[in-house]
Motif scaffolding. Sequence first.
Motif, PDB file in Angstrom:
ATOM      1  N   ILE A 826       0.840  -1.189   0.000  1.00  0.00           N
ATOM      2  CA  ILE A 826       0.000   0.000   0.000  1.00  0.00           C
ATOM      3  C   ILE A 826       0.876   1.241   0.000  1.00  0.00           C
ATOM      4  O   ILE A 826       2.073   1.169   0.320  1.00  0.00           O
ATOM      5  CB  ILE A 826      -0.934  -0.013   1.244  1.00  0.00           C
ATOM      6  CG1 ILE A 826      -2.077   1.001   1.083  1.00  0.00           C
ATOM      7  CG2 ILE A 826      -0.138   0.220   2.530  1.00  0.00           C
ATOM      8  CD1 ILE A 826      -3.184   0.807   2.107  1.00  0.00           C
ATOM      9  N   ALA A 830      -0.481   6.187   3.146  1.00  0.00           N
ATOM     10  CA  ALA A 830      -1.883   5.809   3.354  1.00  0.00           C
ATOM     11  C   ALA A 830      -2.305   6.037   4.798  1.00  0.00           C
ATOM     12  O   ALA A 830      -1.536   5.771   5.741  1.00  0.00           O
ATOM     13  CB  ALA A 830      -2.098   4.352   2.961  1.00  0.00           C
ATOM     14  N   SER A 831      -3.544   6.466   4.975  1.00  0.00           N
ATOM     15  CA  SER A 831      -4.071   6.714   6.318  1.00  0.00           C
ATOM     16  C   SER A 831      -4.420   5.396   6.990  1.00  0.00           C
ATOM     17  O   SER A 831      -4.504   4.337   6.348  1.00  0.00           O
ATOM     18  CB  SER A 831      -5.321   7.592   6.233  1.00  0.00           C
ATOM     19  OG  SER A 831      -6.374   6.885   5.580  1.00  0.00           O
ATOM     20  N   GLU A 833      -7.309   4.528   8.154  1.00  0.00           N
ATOM     21  CA  GLU A 833      -8.568   4.045   7.616  1.00  0.00           C
ATOM     22  C   GLU A 833      -8.359   3.333   6.287  1.00  0.00           C
ATOM     23  O   GLU A 833      -8.982   2.288   6.001  1.00  0.00           O
ATOM     24  CB  GLU A 833      -9.551   5.207   7.443  1.00  0.00           C
ATOM     25  CG  GLU A 833     -10.056   5.808   8.751  1.00  0.00           C
ATOM     26  CD  GLU A 833      -8.993   6.655   9.448  1.00  0.00           C
ATOM     27  OE1 GLU A 833      -8.000   7.067   8.761  1.00  0.00           O
ATOM     28  OE2 GLU A 833      -9.117   6.890  10.663  1.00  0.00           O
ATOM     29  N   GLU A 834      -7.449   3.869   5.427  1.00  0.00           N
ATOM     30  CA  GLU A 834      -7.176   3.252   4.137  1.00  0.00           C
ATOM     31  C   GLU A 834      -6.498   1.893   4.311  1.00  0.00           C
ATOM     32  O   GLU A 834      -6.777   0.936   3.570  1.00  0.00           O
ATOM     33  CB  GLU A 834      -6.311   4.178   3.277  1.00  0.00           C
ATOM     34  CG  GLU A 834      -7.054   5.420   2.790  1.00  0.00           C
ATOM     35  CD  GLU A 834      -6.126   6.420   2.129  1.00  0.00           C
ATOM     36  OE1 GLU A 834      -6.577   7.108   1.202  1.00  0.00           O
ATOM     37  OE2 GLU A 834      -4.940   6.509   2.554  1.00  0.00           O
ATOM     38  N   ALA A 837      -9.241  -0.600   5.469  1.00  0.00           N
ATOM     39  CA  ALA A 837     -10.131  -0.993   4.372  1.00  0.00           C
ATOM     40  C   ALA A 837      -9.439  -1.944   3.411  1.00  0.00           C
ATOM     41  O   ALA A 837     -10.016  -2.947   2.964  1.00  0.00           O
ATOM     42  CB  ALA A 837     -10.608   0.265   3.636  1.00  0.00           C
ATOM     43  N   ALA A 838      -8.167  -1.646   3.074  1.00  0.00           N
ATOM     44  CA  ALA A 838      -7.439  -2.503   2.142  1.00  0.00           C
ATOM     45  C   ALA A 838      -7.181  -3.875   2.739  1.00  0.00           C
ATOM     46  O   ALA A 838      -7.196  -4.896   2.039  1.00  0.00           O
ATOM     47  CB  ALA A 838      -6.119  -1.831   1.754  1.00  0.00           C
TER      48      ALA A 838
END
Length: 869
Positions: A826, A830-831, A833-834, A837-838
């Motif tokens: 990733i 990336a945060s 939350e990201e 989700a991933a």
Amino acid sequence: MATERYNAREAESRWQRVWDENNVFTTVNDDPRPKYYVLEMFPYPSGRIHMGHVRNYAMGDVVARYKRARGFNVLHPMGWDAFGMPAENAAMQNKVHPRDWTYENIAAMRSQLKIMGLSLDWAREFATCDVDYYAQQQRLFLDFLKAGLAYRKNSKVNWDPVDMTVLANEQVIDGRGWRSGALVEQRELTQWFFKISDWSEELLSALDTLDRWPEKVRLMQKNWIGRSEGLRVRFAFTTPAPTGDTALEIFTTRPDTLFGASFMGLSPDHPISAKLAENDPKIADFIAECRKTGTSAEAIETAEKVGIDTGLTVEHPLDPSLTLPVYIANFILMDYGTGAIFACPAHDQRDLDFARKYGLPVKPVVLPEGADPATFEIGTEAFTDEGKIFNSGFMDGMTIAEAKEAAARTLEAREIDGAPQGARQVNYRLRDWGISRQRYWGCPIPVIHCEACGVVPVPVEDLPVKLPDDIDFDKPGNPLDRHPTWRNVACPCCGKDARRETDTMDTFVDSSWYFARFTDSKAATPTDKAVADAWLPVDQYIGGIEHAILHLLYSRFFARAMCATGHLGVKEPFKGLFTQGMVTHETYRKPDGAWASPAEVRIDGDGEARKAVLIDGGADVTIGSIEKMSKSKKNTVDPSDIIETYGADTARWFMLSDSPPERDVQWTEDGVQGAWRFMQRVWRLIGDIAETVPAGPRPEAFGEAATTLRRATHKICVAVSGDFEGLAFNRAVARVYELVNTLSKAHQGGVSGADMAFALREAADFLVQLMAPMAPHLAEECWRALGHDGILAMASWPEVEQDLLVENTITLPVQVNGKKRADLTIAREASKEEVEAATLELDAVVRALAGKTARKIIVVPQRIVNVVV
């Protein structure tokens, strides 16, 4: 241009002229930039360079060119190790003067080296046979003599009775002279020595500071210096010694085995041996027979162990009831310890061989772990490992270390004639360096022998003592000894008739300080001390492992001796040392068993069907083993032929690419052709880019494709820089291949936009600059094709943008209930939350959850993700 073949012959000679005309590689001593001194071991002028030279000097040249591009003031000189016996042999065989033979060879080899495109400062060139050089060497000798570092003494030497000269141990082969084949004799001669032994401990301990030397070389030097801690022990004579001594002194590193003593041994050169020989013909004959063996430790070690009983006996120092016979033995060296030993056959193989031959007792006193003391015996091999002491009275049950200490304390407390019976002592294997050679073609030793005044140094103002030109080699021996006028001279002190020293210096002397002379090769003294101290130590020294001991050890001594006499302020001459592997090739035999050279052979087929035939006549040739290139087996390849056919860059590239530089490299025709094809591929690629990719200013932004290419280019540049720093040339070559493939693929994708054009041009520039240290001529030609002015050899190393080295993505391990299930790649930024989700979208995580809902997702930034169900 894109369709043209790269013409190496035309381009290489042209760029070599450009470099020469612009003095690109001439070094000045007052340059304000930081210094970098790279030096390869200089060659002997045999007349032709060989592939080993190509490999050695290509490596040094890469370092020199790279460091120059990195902003250093680089000193990269060249000279010739030009004195020695081969020139005298040529003089005898070809009726030429050694000087003429030597300088003709230098001229030939200089031209060969120049076509390699080496970035050498030829303005500093010298040969050790130049009068200017050996005049300064004579001055060093006089300073060493004044400081007590040079002296004369009688010494046992290898003497060739046919060539009438002293031979080094290495020149004695199977007991015979390497050139004449005559049986070598031992003789006592008065020889000149340098006091290298004064620095034994310092030369040893300083090895620990040489962290940029190969460990194997440091170990070889440690073993050669040979520090040993032991005990000097006096054995009282129980029969009168012919010299009047009351005790026989020995040095031993194994006082723990004293109770296993079986006999005493004397060197054939021990004073007691000599005294006994005066009145005993058998002993005299035995000593004479011993002198037919070479003087090297190896020659003595491999000879059959023989001796003669002197009739003398001594009292055992720890058991007065026991007396030991005294033998003269051929395996004992006079110049180690005291020239006498006590022998414990059970725990020393030489002593055991001797004891078995003469029926002497073999009493074990060190018991292996687990062995039964009642049954343990010694067979044909001595026991030399660890164990416990037994059969040794008060030392029984001790370890070897404990027994050594106990024996030392006991003997230190006892006396013989008012002196301690035992004394601790440190010994070294290293012996003073005998530099006298009975030959013409060497540096004359600048002393005069006067019957009234003794040994008189030649006054400094009378230097140099030049070699006479009018000599002949019609008779064996040293022509200086029979010269009608040269050896006759007036004594500088009293004016009476005197004679010059006719011995010349060992050629190792010539090569032991040349690194310092290069710093100012025209100085009126051996060195300009300030200049030498500014350049030294040599930052990177490159040469063969065969010089790991003597040359390097002598150079380290010379640096210290030159410090002691005011010529240097740097004690260690070589900061970094690299020993490259050899160049090898298949061997070939003709039907009659004679060796065939690669140039005479044609190879047909591949794999198991591969066969060799003679080009002339087509007869079958037997393909033999792969061995070091040598004239004797004719498996040599002439570098000049390779350079004429493929170009210097191809030869250099293959030598650098085929294997790690510390390992052997096998020269193959397929390999060199592959290197040549790569040179052509790079030329075509750069030509295509030069013609089809427009040059323009740096754009404000870069798209994904351009950024990917730029990122790969800059990362490879950093990697190649590291490879050059670590002398990992084969890895650097591999990365250049990688960049060529990346650049080709990007170029074939088509140019779209100014950002991609800039990235392609930048990658092409980087490629050429990364290749420049290894393939400098092709790189210059490509640099010019890309539209750059100036000389690439004078350009700076490419600048890397640090932002391009940072990865935009990271890979995180993903666990479900503490058990790893997947990896998540990733964006680095990336945060949380990201990332969560991933993670939940990963197939492995979906399967692990099996329809359940994750209670919690723990994200450790840039480290790990853990899903708790």
